[in-house]
Design an enzyme around this catalytic site. Structure first.
Site, short mmCIF file in Angstrom:
data_model
loop_
_atom_site.label_atom_id
_atom_site.label_comp_id
_atom_site.label_asym_id
_atom_site.label_seq_id
_atom_site.Cartn_x
_atom_site.Cartn_y
_atom_site.Cartn_z
N ASP A 86 0.86 -1.18 0.00
CA ASP A 86 0.00 0.00 0.00
C ASP A 86 0.90 1.23 0.00
OD1 ASP A 86 -2.36 1.68 0.52
OD2 ASP A 86 -1.52 1.83 2.55
N ASP A 88 -0.18 5.12 0.79
CA ASP A 88 -0.41 6.19 1.77
C ASP A 88 -0.29 5.66 3.20
OD1 ASP A 88 -0.86 7.75 -0.41
OD2 ASP A 88 -3.04 7.89 -0.13
#
Length: 333
Positions: A86, A88
């Site tokens: 991922d 952010d």
């Protein structure tokens, strides 16, 4: 009596924790049709960019008199494993879309009132520490009206500049070390994010990763139309993207690793045999402990710990530009 070899044995990760059997026993579709479409489109765009980069490298090697069939380093380990990160709050501090918005504001793409909304969304994201779907949707809707009608090539060029200005210094060193450990082992490493696929691809390329799965929007003649392909690559759509890419790449998800900070990514983390919670929010931290997943938290200033990971073959080529538009959610009317 059934033969002992026919009994289904529970699957465990590298640390002995039981894995959810449903992900391996049969294909589940918790996502909507638009989530599936978004995930498959993201996988197609990411794979295309990776293949284009590999072809470019082969041409460069041929021009220099090198044998394109001979790898610079030998391929070692498991050829059916990869790592998915991922973006952010996992790889980068804060929201990449916010930093992108700052760069566009600097270039007079929108007004102060829009910037104020971006700032509020970033404050919420940093202090609440979770991905609120309404806030994420509002951020993408705001940006959509800004970039619609611009050329893909224009935003890619600006994105490179914005990375240097606002993003490079916000990469978590600990997570970066984890990604590099996968690369050093010969595995391909992919970003998987709701951010625009172009932005994600730029970040992946700058970090030396294989490529990126991001939200895909359509473009006509290289110009943004303001329409998404499916929906933002968020939650179940990420799992669909990873599943689609794994099928295309011939990966065994049970041998793969995934990293995220958000409980929204539990579907993606549950797909793989080696899930990790990085800088986790409260829900993910609780779930990870219940499942026996490994946790890493770099927000406390602790140094990154290099972990043992399964080796895989084939250092992935750097991702090139994707052929889809900036991924921003359209406000539903």
């Amino acid at each position: 009596m059934a033969h002992p070899s026919s009994a289904r044995r529970p699957r465990r990760n590298a640390y002995g924790a039981l894995l959810p059997t449903g992900w391996f026993s049969r294909r589940r579709r918790p996502a909507t049709a638009r989530s599936v479409l978004a995930g498959e489109a993201a996988a197609e765009a990411a794979r295309k960019s990776s293949l284009e980069a590999e072809a470019a490298e082969a041409q460069e090697a041929a021009a220099q008199g090198e044998d394109p069939e001979e790898p610079e380093f030998p391929v070692v380990g498991d050829t059916h494993a990869a790592a998915f990160f991922d973006l952010d709050n996992t790889v980068m501090q804060g929201a990449s879309l916010f930093h992108f918005g700052r760069g566009l504001y600097k270039r007079r793409f929108f007004h102060k009132r829009d910037l104020a909304r971006f700032v509020w969304q970033q404050i919420y994201f940093r202090f609440i520490g979770s991905e609120n779907p309404e806030h994420m949707a509002d951020a993408r809707n705001s940006a959509l009206s800004i970039v619609q009608g611009h050329r893909v090539s224009e935003l890619m060029t600006i994105g490179e500049e914005i990375y240097d200005e606002y993003m490079a210094e916000r990469i978590w060193p600990g997570t970066r070390a984890l990604a590099q450990a996968h690369l050093d082992a010969g595995q391909k490493v992919w970003l998987v994010t709701a951010a625009p696929v172009e932005t994600a691809t730029i970040i992946a390329r700058r970090l030396g990763l294989t490529g990126a799965l991001g939200t895909v929007a359509e473009s006509v003649g290289g110009v943004y139309t303001g329409k998404l392909v499916g929906e933002p690559l968020h939650g179940p759509a990420k799992a669909e993207a990873v599943r689609a890419l794994a099928a295309a790449e011939g990966l065994d998800l049970g041998r793969c690793a995934a990293y995220s900070d958000s409980a929204n990514d539990i579907p993606m983390l549950s797909l793989v045999g080696h899930p990790y919670a990085i800088n986790p929010d409260g829900r993910l931290r609780k779930h990870a402990r219940e499942q026996g997943w490994r946790l890493r938290d770099y927000r406390t200033g602790r140094k990154a710990v290099k972990i043992g990971i399964p080796a895989a073959a084939g250092v992935g080529a750097l991702a090139g530009g994707a052929a889809a538009a900036v991924a921003l959610q359209r406000r539903r009317r």
